[in-house]
Write a protein that holds these residues in place. Sequence first.
Motif: not given
Length: 264
Positions: A19, A97, A190, A213
């Motif tokens: 990210v 997220t 992630t 992201a």
Amino acid sequence: MNSNSPILLFDSGFGGLTVLSALRAQLPQAPVIYAADTAGLPYGEKTEAEVAARVAGLLGRLAERYQPRLICIACNTASTIALGMVRDVLETPIVGTVPAIKPAAAMTKTGTIGLLGTAATIRQAYVDNLEAKFANGSRLLRHAAPELVAAAECKLRDQTPDPAVFRRAADGLRQQDGGENIDTVVLACTHFPLVQDELAEAFGEQVQFIDGAQGIARRIAFLTQGQSFDRQGDDLAIVTGEGEDDPALLHGLAQFGIGRIARF
């Protein structure tokens, strides 16, 4: 807003660097503090109550100490479990997220999508709701691949993960009913884009990957538009466990513009 007020990126480990990389493309001058709850890693094997308590407690303390302009929970597991709770207790704007099911549904040609995440993420009703709302009739097959978290952390430190880890992740989706039709895989952690090249080799060239992201970075840029930024030198990483004296880790973080590690 003070121009050197940071954006705080929070993850259980260093998966949120994916990210950060996307954010740098959007806001190169934004000061960032990257916070990794390495003492609590991995979140995916914890209960919902354990994750919620850790995330809410840590973010409260981090917000008090560093006064960030915005907090990004750069972790699918933490977001699907604790995002609503944290937003209720903190006044700081918070971006979460979530698995990129909506763009995956737009990408698939076969109508069969795979989703790789942690055990905690793939069982959440939050993911069920995303599927119901955005899959647009596509079939979504899920597989928990916790080994990929350790593999990503290993690769970040310039070590070579075991290739069998990626084969098992691919097989976990392929061997499900209809899995042979998967042409798009959602990386719903992630950490996983850090090992996307290895996953691509395991799945084969007919499969494309998507993660959240870029969308997260665009959302942060939107919420901070018009604000001034003054990034002075390399960014700071904070860890809750060991790591502040790890030269391999510092070398890996330097690729993302982080030059210092401190213990929280």
